[in-house]
Design a protein around this motif. Structure first.
Motif, PDB file in Angstrom:
ATOM      1  N   LYS A 157       0.824  -1.211   0.000  1.00  0.00           N
ATOM      2  CA  LYS A 157       0.000   0.000   0.000  1.00  0.00           C
ATOM      3  C   LYS A 157       0.861   1.265   0.000  1.00  0.00           C
ATOM      4  O   LYS A 157       0.513   2.262  -0.656  1.00  0.00           O
ATOM      5  CB  LYS A 157      -0.954  -0.019   1.199  1.00  0.00           C
ATOM      6  N   GLU A 158       1.989   1.249   0.705  1.00  0.00           N
ATOM      7  CA  GLU A 158       2.879   2.410   0.724  1.00  0.00           C
ATOM      8  C   GLU A 158       3.468   2.671  -0.661  1.00  0.00           C
ATOM      9  O   GLU A 158       3.504   3.809  -1.135  1.00  0.00           O
ATOM     10  CB  GLU A 158       4.013   2.201   1.741  1.00  0.00           C
ATOM     11  N   VAL A 159       3.965   1.615  -1.334  1.00  0.00           N
ATOM     12  CA  VAL A 159       4.553   1.771  -2.666  1.00  0.00           C
ATOM     13  C   VAL A 159       3.491   2.242  -3.652  1.00  0.00           C
ATOM     14  O   VAL A 159       3.753   3.095  -4.514  1.00  0.00           O
ATOM     15  CB  VAL A 159       5.211   0.457  -3.133  1.00  0.00           C
ATOM     16  N   ALA A 160       2.278   1.706  -3.536  1.00  0.00           N
ATOM     17  CA  ALA A 160       1.194   2.136  -4.420  1.00  0.00           C
ATOM     18  C   ALA A 160       0.927   3.632  -4.272  1.00  0.00           C
ATOM     19  O   ALA A 160       0.801   4.364  -5.266  1.00  0.00           O
ATOM     20  CB  ALA A 160      -0.066   1.332  -4.130  1.00  0.00           C
ATOM     21  N   LEU A 161       0.855   4.109  -3.025  1.00  0.00           N
ATOM     22  CA  LEU A 161       0.618   5.538  -2.793  1.00  0.00           C
ATOM     23  C   LEU A 161       1.742   6.382  -3.383  1.00  0.00           C
ATOM     24  O   LEU A 161       1.493   7.439  -3.983  1.00  0.00           O
ATOM     25  CB  LEU A 161       0.486   5.807  -1.293  1.00  0.00           C
ATOM     26  N   GLU A 162       2.994   5.922  -3.237  1.00  0.00           N
ATOM     27  CA  GLU A 162       4.133   6.641  -3.806  1.00  0.00           C
ATOM     28  C   GLU A 162       4.003   6.766  -5.320  1.00  0.00           C
ATOM     29  O   GLU A 162       4.449   7.752  -5.916  1.00  0.00           O
ATOM     30  CB  GLU A 162       5.440   5.919  -3.467  1.00  0.00           C
ATOM     31  N   GLN A 163       3.412   5.746  -5.957  1.00  0.00           N
ATOM     32  CA  GLN A 163       3.314   5.734  -7.418  1.00  0.00           C
ATOM     33  C   GLN A 163       1.986   6.271  -7.932  1.00  0.00           C
ATOM     34  O   GLN A 163       1.679   6.171  -9.116  1.00  0.00           O
ATOM     35  CB  GLN A 163       3.566   4.312  -7.930  1.00  0.00           C
ATOM     36  N   GLY A 164       1.188   6.841  -7.039  1.00  0.00           N
ATOM     37  CA  GLY A 164      -0.047   7.481  -7.466  1.00  0.00           C
ATOM     38  C   GLY A 164      -1.166   6.530  -7.819  1.00  0.00           C
ATOM     39  O   GLY A 164      -2.110   6.902  -8.526  1.00  0.00           O
ATOM     40  N   VAL A 165      -1.093   5.273  -7.337  1.00  0.00           N
ATOM     41  CA  VAL A 165      -2.166   4.296  -7.552  1.00  0.00           C
ATOM     42  C   VAL A 165      -2.593   3.782  -6.184  1.00  0.00           C
ATOM     43  O   VAL A 165      -2.051   4.191  -5.163  1.00  0.00           O
ATOM     44  CB  VAL A 165      -1.710   3.142  -8.468  1.00  0.00           C
ATOM     45  N   PHE A 166      -3.578   2.903  -6.143  1.00  0.00           N
ATOM     46  CA  PHE A 166      -3.894   2.288  -4.857  1.00  0.00           C
ATOM     47  C   PHE A 166      -4.019   0.777  -5.012  1.00  0.00           C
ATOM     48  O   PHE A 166      -4.401   0.270  -6.075  1.00  0.00           O
ATOM     49  CB  PHE A 166      -5.129   2.911  -4.194  1.00  0.00           C
ATOM     50  N   ALA A 167      -3.635   0.086  -3.959  1.00  0.00           N
ATOM     51  CA  ALA A 167      -3.620  -1.370  -3.954  1.00  0.00           C
ATOM     52  C   ALA A 167      -4.751  -1.879  -3.084  1.00  0.00           C
ATOM     53  O   ALA A 167      -5.059  -1.296  -2.045  1.00  0.00           O
ATOM     54  CB  ALA A 167      -2.284  -1.887  -3.413  1.00  0.00           C
ATOM     55  N   SER A 168      -5.371  -2.981  -3.510  1.00  0.00           N
ATOM     56  CA  SER A 168      -6.450  -3.571  -2.723  1.00  0.00           C
ATOM     57  C   SER A 168      -6.276  -5.079  -2.632  1.00  0.00           C
ATOM     58  O   SER A 168      -6.029  -5.751  -3.635  1.00  0.00           O
ATOM     59  CB  SER A 168      -7.812  -3.259  -3.346  1.00  0.00           C
ATOM     60  N   PHE A 169      -6.414  -5.583  -1.406  1.00  0.00           N
ATOM     61  CA  PHE A 169      -6.403  -7.026  -1.157  1.00  0.00           C
ATOM     62  C   PHE A 169      -7.825  -7.572  -1.028  1.00  0.00           C
ATOM     63  O   PHE A 169      -8.008  -8.702  -0.569  1.00  0.00           O
ATOM     64  CB  PHE A 169      -5.600  -7.321   0.112  1.00  0.00           C
ATOM     65  N   MET A 170      -8.822  -6.785  -1.418  1.00  0.00           N
ATOM     66  CA  MET A 170     -10.216  -7.236  -1.384  1.00  0.00           C
ATOM     67  C   MET A 170     -10.336  -8.524  -2.204  1.00  0.00           C
ATOM     68  O   MET A 170      -9.812  -8.619  -3.318  1.00  0.00           O
ATOM     69  CB  MET A 170     -11.104  -6.139  -1.975  1.00  0.00           C
TER      70      MET A 170
END
Length: 445
Positions: free
Chosen positions: A217-230
């Motif tokens: 989630k941290e790397v995703a935020l850095e790259q301007g996207v968001f990650a989901s484990f849903m």
């Protein structure tokens, strides 16, 4: 003060660490954190840090609110995304009562108890998870449709693909924290990725998974996207599972391996698999704890819906991967129901308990299923004795509430909380009027 604590204190001083985050996990698998200053660290090791446990999901009741978080110095790692200067580190904590006893509601303690039972029988429990998740572009608002970061598919190599950069950054960060990664690739869904962690003992793996989800989630935020484990974020795309490879070792010997046996599986391994199958329905509310989890389990795309096992059969709940001649330590079984949103401490605990029960009671393993289970008719599955997994969270908690195995493994406090919380989730889910209903019925009825 032991050597590991001294190492932590020395590292904090040498690397100019200004904040130490003490991490622990609530009963639902959500990461919690409290930061302490370096000056408080010796006291934290000696006495722990007091906090209000009644404010944490499932931890304790209001009238016994005081709890203590005691850091485990063996889990110390610097958080690389917080910068080099005035850095931040983290340690996982064990949760204790004010008199210093392990909290019955601590997820980490639930797994430790299960591992102690295995250790009493001479076993060490190893796990190797394959973690799937989606990457989406940041939505303009909460009502915007989900837009995956790419339209790739399984093992696709996308030229200049953003997921290459993402996986490289995430893996670099994980490995800088001492978490080894075995494989990574694009998964079947658009924007879907898989990163596989190396084999480790189950407690280390569970700690690593909590760190993994934070790093992603941290790397995703850095790259301007968001990650989901849903487990199933998009109805028409594959869900995100966490197929997990399991094995028991007796010292340096793999207890699952027997040269010359069918699939080189020992009697211990066969009984362990039988335990997983017999108790699969009972543990599903833990391995698949959300209403959305059942959209994945019953949504096709290689998700396991039926209780059976097979050699290299990806439609089975338990798969025995291709064995490698001469490599006995590679013998293992793969449990395919687990999803990426599970609480890993509780999930590993109940999976281990189910397998150990099979060994203790000498369960017989039924014949392997080599057919594609999804292609069989209901009548054919019944004739083969293949039962379905629960089809909803409601069905899963009804089965779990009468399970002695799950109650004993989780302990009364966690068992009761999970049942209560999941009933509330099901009731809230059942009460809603969905877009599906409005679209199908509003104008025609």
């Amino acid at each position: 003060m032991d050597r590991q604590q001294e190492f932590v204190l020395r590292t904090v001083e040498e690397r100019d660490i200004r904040f130490i985050r003490l991490w622990f996990t609530d009963v639902l698998g959500m990461l919690k954190s409290v930061a302490v200053a370096p000056a408080e660290l010796e006291s934290a090791f000696a006495e722990g840090i007091g906090f209000d446990g009644s404010s944490i999901e499932g931890l304790t009741r209001v009238y016994e609110a005081d709890m203590i978080a005691k850091p485990d110095p063996t889990t110390f790692q610097v958080l690389p995304w917080r910068g080099e200067r005035h850095g931040t580190a983290r340690m996982f904590c064990d949760i204790l009562t004010p008199d210093g006893e392990p909290s019955l509601a601590d997820s980490r303690n639930v797994l430790k108890r299960a591992l102690a039972r295995a250790s009493d029988k001479g076993f060490t429990f190893y796990t190797h998870p394959e973690v799937e998740f989606y990457l989406f572009n940041q939505p303009a608002d909460a009502e915007s449709p989900l837009v995956p970061v790419d339209q790739g598919g399984y093992f696709d190599h996308l030229a200049r693909g953003s997921t290459h950069d993402f996986r490289r950054a995430a893996i670099t960060m994980l490995e800088s924290m001492g978490i080894s990664v075995e494989f990574s690739h694009h998964e079947a869904g658009p924007g879907q990725n898989e990163i596989d962690l190396r084999y480790a003992d189950a407690l280390t793996t569970a700690d690593n998974l909590m760190t993994f989800r934070t790093v992603v989630k941290e790397v995703a935020l850095e790259q301007g996207v968001f990650a989901s484990f849903m487990p199933k974020p998009m109805a028409d795309q594959p869900g995100s599972g966490m197929h997990t490879h399991l094995s028991l070792f007796e010292g340096d010997r793999n207890a699952f391996h027997e040269p010359g046996a069918q699939f080189e599986l020992s009697k211990t391994a066969r009984q362990f698999i039988a335990g997983l199958l017999v108790h699969a329905a009972e543990i599903t509310a833990i391995t698949n704890q959300y209403v959305n989890s059942y959209k994945r389990l019953w949504g096709g795309a290689e998700a396991p819906s039926y209780v059976c096992w097979g050699h290299n059969n990806r439609s089975a709940l338990v798969r025995v991967p291709m064995y490698k001649p001469g490599k006995g330590n590679s013998s293992r079984v793969e449990y395919r129901a687990l999803d990426s949103a599970a609480n890993p401490y509780l999930a590993f605990a109940v999976m281990l308990a189910a397998g150990l029960k099979g060994i203790e009671e000498g369960y017989d393993l039924p014949e392997a299923t080599e057919d594609d289970v999804w292609e069989l008719t209901d009548a054919e599955r019944r004739a083969l004795g293949i039962k379905p997994l629960p089809q909803s969270l409601d069905a899963a908690i009804q089965i779990m509430e009468s399970s002695e195995l799950v109650a004993e493994t989780l302990g009364e406090h966690v068992f009761d909380f999970v049942l209560r919380n999941k009933r509330q989730e099901w009731d809230a889910y059942r009460a809603q009027v969905t877009p599906f209903e409005l679209k199908r019925f509003l104008q025609v009825l």
